[in-house]
Design an enzyme around this catalytic site. Sequence first.
Site, PDB file in Angstrom:
ATOM      1  N   VAL A  60       0.529  -1.092   0.117  1.00 16.73           N
ATOM      2  CA  VAL A  60       0.055  -0.053  -0.114  1.00 16.73           C
ATOM      3  C   VAL A  60       0.584   1.290  -0.052  1.00 16.73           C
ATOM      4  CG1 VAL A  60      -2.108  -1.071   0.939  1.00 16.73           C
ATOM      5  CG2 VAL A  60      -0.190  -0.326   2.526  1.00 16.73           C
ATOM      6  N   LYS A  92       6.523   4.214   6.735  1.00 18.78           N
ATOM      7  CA  LYS A  92       5.911   4.385   5.250  1.00 18.78           C
ATOM      8  C   LYS A  92       4.709   3.758   5.196  1.00 18.78           C
ATOM      9  CE  LYS A  92      10.424   4.707   3.061  1.00 18.78           C
ATOM     10  NZ  LYS A  92      11.298   3.695   2.276  1.00 18.78           N
ATOM     11  N   ASN A 100      -2.384   6.925   0.201  1.00 20.32           N
ATOM     12  CA  ASN A 100      -2.700   6.341  -1.057  1.00 20.32           C
ATOM     13  C   ASN A 100      -4.094   5.798  -0.864  1.00 20.32           C
ATOM     14  OD1 ASN A 100      -0.231   6.761  -2.602  1.00 20.32           O
ATOM     15  ND2 ASN A 100       0.443   4.998  -1.695  1.00 20.32           N
ATOM     16  N   GLY A 103      -6.406   8.646  -0.808  1.00 22.98           N
ATOM     17  CA  GLY A 103      -6.527   9.384  -2.067  1.00 22.98           C
ATOM     18  C   GLY A 103      -7.362   8.450  -3.050  1.00 22.98           C
ATOM     19  N   ARG A 107     -10.957   9.823  -4.436  1.00 23.26           N
ATOM     20  CA  ARG A 107     -11.242   9.716  -6.025  1.00 23.26           C
ATOM     21  C   ARG A 107     -12.672   9.171  -6.440  1.00 23.26           C
ATOM     22  NH1 ARG A 107     -10.520   6.038  -9.770  1.00 23.26           N
ATOM     23  NH2 ARG A 107      -9.427   4.652  -8.360  1.00 23.26           N
ATOM     24  N   TYR A 146       5.449   2.636  15.082  1.00 18.48           N
ATOM     25  CA  TYR A 146       3.852   2.290  14.984  1.00 18.48           C
ATOM     26  C   TYR A 146       3.226   3.240  15.755  1.00 18.48           C
ATOM     27  CZ  TYR A 146       0.065  -1.025  15.596  1.00 18.48           C
ATOM     28  OH  TYR A 146      -1.195  -1.553  15.679  1.00 18.48           O
ATOM     29  N   THR A 176      -6.080  -7.671  20.600  1.00 20.35           N
ATOM     30  CA  THR A 176      -7.248  -8.559  19.922  1.00 20.35           C
ATOM     31  C   THR A 176      -6.588  -9.933  19.756  1.00 20.35           C
ATOM     32  OG1 THR A 176      -8.396  -6.887  19.082  1.00 20.35           O
ATOM     33  CG2 THR A 176      -8.928  -8.936  17.962  1.00 20.35           C
TER      34      THR A 176
END
Length: 318
Positions: A60, A92, A100, A103, A107, A146, A176
């Site tokens: 991703v 990242k 991403n 976005g 869109r 993290y 969890t």
Amino acid sequence: MLEKRILVTGGAGFIGSHLCDRLVKAGHDVICADNLFTGRKRNIQHLMDEHNFEFQRHDVTFPLYVEVDQVYHLACPASPVHYQYNPVQTVKTAVHGSINMLGLAKRINARILQASTSEVYGDPEIHPQKEDYWGRVNPIGPRSCYDEGKRCAETLFFDYHRQYQTDIKVIRIFNTYGPNMHPQDGRVVSNFIWQALHNEDITIYGDGTQTRSFCYVDDLLDGMQAMMNNSRDDFIGPVNLGNPGEFEIGELAELTLKLIPNSTSKIIYKPLPQDDPTQRQPDISLAKSELNWEPKVALEDGLKETINYFNGLISTNL
Ligand code: NAD
Ligand code: UDP
Ligand code: UDP
């Protein structure tokens, strides 16, 4: 419910694979995007032949162009061992990955749910933790990739919402557990069960008085889906999802041994990792009032299911 086209990022992981399973069974058209860093094809193998399931090996941090109605954004390593293996990639994934997917959602006007975490509260001074608590997080420690990554992801979700009216929902998941956890995942429940089943030492970090609240995966998914399908546009979260039952790690070790009575494992103590939170317990009053949700599965029952799953892995040599 009307059938939808749904993207699940991180869909081959522990929580994501259960979600894909439910969505496919409910008749939705599901795309699972996962780079298989911590996820496994084994978790979704049984879905591969379904006409309404598609797997894409995808990272991703790179753009993704698909057309869907909803996005469950789960892609991110979650176990400290794995997210600290390549911390730069973890940041990242949390930040570029969220940009991403936001976005994408912007869109195509899709609703996007962020799987955020109780780690945004860090090592908290407030107990139990409510959503309006801003947290106490070390920005430069080994857990920061993290914790801060997930905090920045929340910032991005709220800024896309304010700036572009992107349709967001944010949940903060507390610890969890359940079937489909990777046996070498490194988290406490899977470690203790795996160690007990192999008659290896049970490794308590620190003195075992630190607490966590453990939520069974089925309960978590009920809350996650309730949030995704919640019709109130002005209720976007963040909302805590977790089991308020609070246990010391030492108690969890004892309970695991009680449920695996043949085990000859002994409890041993190892150093507490840096910045390991001492207490964690969700205040779930918001989820109760807005989503009519609360967990139902007792820790002992959930552990039994998880032990059965790990026993199955051992007997089939997987
Ligand atoms: P997991 O490690 O089993 O699943 C994460 C999945 O994301 C894996 O399948 C992994 O391969 C995939 N992934 C990682 N980086 C990726 C990338 N760059 N591109 C595509 N896929 C990538 O962990 P999980 O417990 O199922 O956690 C799922 C989500 O829930 C995570 O976002 C995690 O932060 C969040 N969460 C989990 C817990 C928990 O206790 N399990 C608690 C809080 C938050
Ligand atoms: N993006 C994507 N899929 C889409 C649309 C966008 O992966 O369907 C990515 C795109 O690569 C971009 C990011 O999402 O880098 C953020 O998109 P946005 O439109 O917010 O910003 P911009 O394209 O202006 O940088
Ligand atoms: N822990 C432990 N032994 C293990 C793994 C973890 O005592 O083999 C402890 C860990 O130090 C932490 C708690 O159990 O205090 C929960 O750890 P986990 O990695 O499952 O989740 P997190 O720290 O992210 O809540």
